[in-house]
Design an enzyme around this catalytic site. Structure first.
Site, PDB file in Angstrom:
ATOM      1  N   LYS A 185       1.210  -1.102  -0.144  1.00 43.40           N
ATOM      2  CA  LYS A 185       0.019   0.423  -0.470  1.00 43.40           C
ATOM      3  C   LYS A 185       0.384   1.087   0.167  1.00 43.40           C
ATOM      4  O   LYS A 185       0.669   2.323  -1.094  1.00 43.40           O
ATOM      5  CB  LYS A 185      -1.200   0.078   0.954  1.00 43.40           C
ATOM      6  CG  LYS A 185      -1.956   1.283   1.225  1.00 43.40           C
ATOM      7  CD  LYS A 185      -3.242   1.014   2.689  1.00 43.40           C
ATOM      8  CE  LYS A 185      -4.115   2.531   2.576  1.00 43.40           C
ATOM      9  NZ  LYS A 185      -4.641   2.697   3.663  1.00 43.40           N
ATOM     10  N   GLU A 191      10.533  -5.108   4.210  1.00 40.19           N
ATOM     11  CA  GLU A 191      10.814  -6.456   3.436  1.00 40.19           C
ATOM     12  C   GLU A 191      10.338  -6.111   2.434  1.00 40.19           C
ATOM     13  O   GLU A 191      11.409  -7.235   1.610  1.00 40.19           O
ATOM     14  CB  GLU A 191       9.718  -7.466   5.230  1.00 40.19           C
ATOM     15  CG  GLU A 191      10.285  -7.276   6.117  1.00 40.19           C
ATOM     16  CD  GLU A 191       8.921  -5.924   6.928  1.00 40.19           C
ATOM     17  OE1 GLU A 191       9.125  -5.198   6.290  1.00 40.19           O
ATOM     18  OE2 GLU A 191       9.085  -6.698   8.130  1.00 40.19           O
ATOM     19  N   GLY A 244      -4.698  -1.724   5.000  1.00 43.91           N
ATOM     20  CA  GLY A 244      -4.475  -3.103   4.768  1.00 43.91           C
ATOM     21  C   GLY A 244      -4.688  -4.113   4.179  1.00 43.91           C
ATOM     22  O   GLY A 244      -4.770  -4.904   3.573  1.00 43.91           O
ATOM     23  N   ARG A 245      -5.310  -4.048   5.746  1.00 45.84           N
ATOM     24  CA  ARG A 245      -5.828  -5.352   5.698  1.00 45.84           C
ATOM     25  C   ARG A 245      -7.070  -5.787   5.587  1.00 45.84           C
ATOM     26  O   ARG A 245      -7.785  -6.767   5.785  1.00 45.84           O
ATOM     27  CB  ARG A 245      -6.059  -5.470   7.761  1.00 45.84           C
ATOM     28  CG  ARG A 245      -6.668  -4.691   8.607  1.00 45.84           C
ATOM     29  CD  ARG A 245      -6.392  -4.673  10.056  1.00 45.84           C
ATOM     30  NE  ARG A 245      -6.772  -3.877  10.242  1.00 45.84           N
ATOM     31  CZ  ARG A 245      -5.601  -2.187  10.926  1.00 45.84           C
ATOM     32  NH1 ARG A 245      -4.799  -2.085   9.907  1.00 45.84           N
ATOM     33  NH2 ARG A 245      -6.450  -1.184  11.857  1.00 45.84           N
ATOM     34  N   GLU A 330      -4.751  -6.031  14.955  1.00 51.18           N
ATOM     35  CA  GLU A 330      -4.545  -4.946  14.070  1.00 51.18           C
ATOM     36  C   GLU A 330      -5.324  -3.899  14.000  1.00 51.18           C
ATOM     37  O   GLU A 330      -5.617  -2.915  14.530  1.00 51.18           O
ATOM     38  CB  GLU A 330      -3.390  -5.042  12.883  1.00 51.18           C
ATOM     39  CG  GLU A 330      -2.750  -4.186  12.562  1.00 51.18           C
ATOM     40  CD  GLU A 330      -2.101  -4.289  11.280  1.00 51.18           C
ATOM     41  OE1 GLU A 330      -0.321  -4.908  10.903  1.00 51.18           O
ATOM     42  OE2 GLU A 330      -2.553  -3.570  10.339  1.00 51.18           O
ATOM     43  N   HIS A 361      -5.868 -32.673  18.655  1.00 49.70           N
ATOM     44  CA  HIS A 361      -4.637 -34.024  19.802  1.00 49.70           C
ATOM     45  C   HIS A 361      -3.224 -33.271  20.176  1.00 49.70           C
ATOM     46  O   HIS A 361      -2.378 -33.371  20.992  1.00 49.70           O
ATOM     47  CB  HIS A 361      -3.599 -34.714  18.426  1.00 49.70           C
ATOM     48  CG  HIS A 361      -5.245 -35.598  18.022  1.00 49.70           C
ATOM     49  ND1 HIS A 361      -5.882 -37.300  18.794  1.00 49.70           N
ATOM     50  CD2 HIS A 361      -6.423 -35.789  16.997  1.00 49.70           C
ATOM     51  CE1 HIS A 361      -6.313 -37.145  17.911  1.00 49.70           C
ATOM     52  NE2 HIS A 361      -6.716 -36.152  17.204  1.00 49.70           N
ATOM     53  N   LYS A 471       9.411  -0.776  13.747  1.00 45.76           N
ATOM     54  CA  LYS A 471       9.920  -0.107  12.939  1.00 45.76           C
ATOM     55  C   LYS A 471      11.210   0.114  12.740  1.00 45.76           C
ATOM     56  O   LYS A 471      12.486   0.548  12.552  1.00 45.76           O
ATOM     57  CB  LYS A 471       9.061  -0.047  11.543  1.00 45.76           C
ATOM     58  CG  LYS A 471       7.878  -1.233  11.113  1.00 45.76           C
ATOM     59  CD  LYS A 471       6.831  -0.119  10.050  1.00 45.76           C
ATOM     60  CE  LYS A 471       5.636  -0.822   9.981  1.00 45.76           C
ATOM     61  NZ  LYS A 471       5.340  -0.221   8.892  1.00 45.76           N
TER      62      LYS A 471
HETATM   63  O1  F6P Z   1       3.506  -2.727   9.622  1.00 39.72           O
HETATM   64  C1  F6P Z   1       2.306  -3.239   9.411  1.00 39.72           C
HETATM   65  C2  F6P Z   1       1.283  -3.058   8.300  1.00 39.72           C
HETATM   66  O2  F6P Z   1       1.732  -1.657   7.793  1.00 39.72           O
HETATM   67  C3  F6P Z   1      -0.036  -3.284   8.117  1.00 39.72           C
HETATM   68  O3  F6P Z   1      -0.978  -2.274   8.105  1.00 39.72           O
HETATM   69  C4  F6P Z   1      -0.092  -3.725   6.721  1.00 39.72           C
HETATM   70  O4  F6P Z   1      -1.394  -4.393   6.421  1.00 39.72           O
HETATM   71  C5  F6P Z   1       1.051  -3.990   6.402  1.00 39.72           C
HETATM   72  O5  F6P Z   1       2.217  -3.656   7.115  1.00 39.72           O
HETATM   73  C6  F6P Z   1       2.040  -3.895   5.102  1.00 39.72           C
HETATM   74  O6  F6P Z   1       2.406  -2.522   4.929  1.00 39.72           O
HETATM   75  P1  F6P Z   1       1.717  -2.377   3.050  1.00 39.72           P
HETATM   76  O7  F6P Z   1       0.948  -2.804   1.902  1.00 39.72           O
HETATM   77  O8  F6P Z   1       2.259  -0.711   2.620  1.00 39.72           O
HETATM   78  O9  F6P Z   1       3.757  -2.569   2.334  1.00 39.72           O
END
Ligand code: F6P
Length: 499
Positions: A185, A191, A244-245, A330, A361, A471
């Site tokens: 987003k 990452e 995002g979620r 979140e 189990h 972060k």
């Molecule tokens: O660190 C949390 C977050 O901001 C989430 O809310 C989001 O879904 C995820 O990181 C990924 O963010 P982006 O889509 O901006 O890479």
């Protein structure tokens, strides 16, 4: 007024599940609701007429109807960030301009799927989708649920910064046949961008002349993607007002549409829209997301349950608990109310879970006899996902239903070690089949339930400032500018990287 209504809920008589069944022959009818091919059984929860009516009074007091309306009409309900939360517009419910914008972006996404399918951009048979959190969990869960195994494209979704997640994919894939989809987003997530750079480097090493020519970006910040080097024609934007979620309905669903077909993606939206309408139109005592939130709040505030467990009795749905963890924790893992005051209620439960029957189990001992009361949610599907002997699927479903019954009824024994207290609640969600429409409806149900929980708690479910500090600290720890963190953390760094 609100606090006295909460007090009234907390002091309601606590009736056992077996008494609720014994005194109401219509319980299954009244607390079993069906929508979009999904049956939701709330009868094994402690919801009864009194509990539901008391929560209904609370919803009137806090203005749930107005908040639902504010959500779908594009008002800036995410007040800490001063913006709307427009995921419903992606499936056709919302501010007309936002709905039109979403439709046009979906058309653009469909065109790009067609272009790639035609081979105009290269002979791709493999897709690496990079993203994390909401930019990965939804697409990954949907792909796992809906793939048939005979698709044109092999899709790998990688999120972790750990190279051990990406490396096996690079070893298996062929660079010239790989389309790289970068889903972010913000297009700033460390990452995702590191993984993307490693894929580009791998493509170069493998002799691809123009690696960036094999990249598609899914983002709410196209400028960032252009700066990073992605060609404008292969950027699929989405609105920044989609969280995002909550974003799998937007361009973030591109890899699902490409791997499984645009019709699958469209069906997903249709299913979600059906749940949106149910949510907006149904009276609260027949409203599935609202009733689920009443049960959630009853267990969180009255019975002080700190967790809720979700078990998918179907391998196809095995990633649903992961997806739900982000959606609920979140969204509703907050300690302050909308106006910034300390929250006096318990916020989101810790959502955990796994797959049945495996979990039976491993962790079910605690559910049956542990000292914690854990509301359980079972997810099951009538149609099997395999073609082996029916003994497999029948056994799966029967185990699922038996667990709900055992948790509820328990079994008395004079030997305390062998005593099952019972009266332990569960919700069973039974899908006719795993298909795009019912999954769309299921996920929209989860979103609305999360929203109603947030309204009952008076918190903002649409920001996530809690993730930022870690972060920042990671950046500080990486910086070579002489700044230091605490002694313990510095010692760990020294042991890992040397002085
Ligand atoms: O660190 C949390 C977050 O901001 C989430 O809310 C989001 O879904 C995820 O990181 C990924 O963010 P982006 O889509 O901006 O890479």
């Amino acid at each position: 007024m609100t606090s006295s209504l909460w007090q009234a809920i907390k002091t309601l008589p606590q009736v056992s599940l077996t008494s609720l069944f014994n005194t109401d022959e219509n319980r299954v009818r009244d607390f079993g609701l069906e929508q979009a091919g999904i049956y939701f059984d709330f009868s094994k929860t402690h919801l009864d007429k009194n509990v539901v009516e008391s929560f209904q009074k609370l919803t009137e007091d806090i203005g749930l109807a107005a908040k639902m309306n504010a959500l779908v009409s594009g008002e800036p309900i995410n007040i800490s960030e001063g913006q709307a939360a427009e995921h419903c517009a992606e499936r056709g419910t919302g501010d007309p301009a936002s709905v039109e914008n979403a439709k046009s972006l979906h058309r653009r996404m469909k065109s790009l799927v067609e272009v790639i399918d035609s081979g105009a951009l290269g002979e791709f048979t493999q897709i690496i989708h990079l993203g994390i959190g909401g930019s990965a969990l939804g697409p990954k869960m949907l792909h796992q649920a809906l793939k048939l195994g005979d698709e044109k494209y092999e899709l790998a979704i990688v999120s972790n910064i750990d190279g051990a997640a990406l490396e096996p994919v690079l070893e298996r894939f062929e660079a010239s046949k790989t389309l790289l989809v970068i889903a972010s987003k913000t297009f700033t997530t460390a990452e995702t961008l590191l993984n993307a750079q490693s894929v580009l480097d791998w493509m170069s090493e493998q002799g691809v002349a123009d690696p960036l020519g094999q990249v598609v970006a899914l983002t709410a910040d196209p400028e960032q993607a252009v700066q990073w080097g992605v060609d404008e024609t292969r950027i699929l934007p989405f609105s920044g007002t989609v969280g995002g979620r909550y974003s799998l309905w937007s361009s973030i669903g591109f890899s699902v549409a490409l791997a499984l077909g645009s019709d699958v993606f469209e069906d997903l939206l249709v299913g979600a829209a059906a749940m949106d309408q149910h949510f907006l139109d149904s009276p609260y005592d027949r409203n599935i997301p609202v009733l689920a939130a009443f049960a959630d709040q009853y267990y969180a505030q009255v019975r002080e349950c700190e967790t809720r467990a979700v078990f998918a009795y179907d391998e196809r749905l095995s990633l649903v608990p992961d997806y739900l963890q982000q959606l609920e924790m979140e969204s509703n893992g907050k300690s302050v109310t909308l106006d910034g005051q300390p929250l006096s209620l318990h916020s989101s439960p810790i959502v955990w879970g796994g797959v049945g029957t495996d979990a039976q189990h491993a962790v079910f001992q605690l559910l049956h006899q542990g000292s914690h009361l854990v509301p359980v949610e079972f997810l099951a599907v009538i149609q099997p996902g395999d073609s082996l002997s029916p003994a497999h699927h029948n056994g799966l479903l029967l185990n699922c239903f038996a667990q709900g019954a055992a948790l509820m009824t328990g079994k008395k024994s004079d030997d305390s070690h062998r005593n099952y207290p019972g009266d332990r609640p569960s919700v069973t969600i039974l899908l006719k089949d795993v298909e795009a429409r019912s999954l769309g409806a299921l996920l929209a149900f989860y979103e609305h339930r999360t929203f109603v929980n947030a309204v009952l708690l008076d918190i903002n479910p649409f920001d996530q400032f809690g993730v930022e500090l870690g972060k920042q600290m990671a950046n500080k720890l990486a910086a070579e500018d002489g700044s230091r963190l605490d002694a313990s953390t510095e010692e760990l760094k020294k042991r890992a990287f040397g002085a």
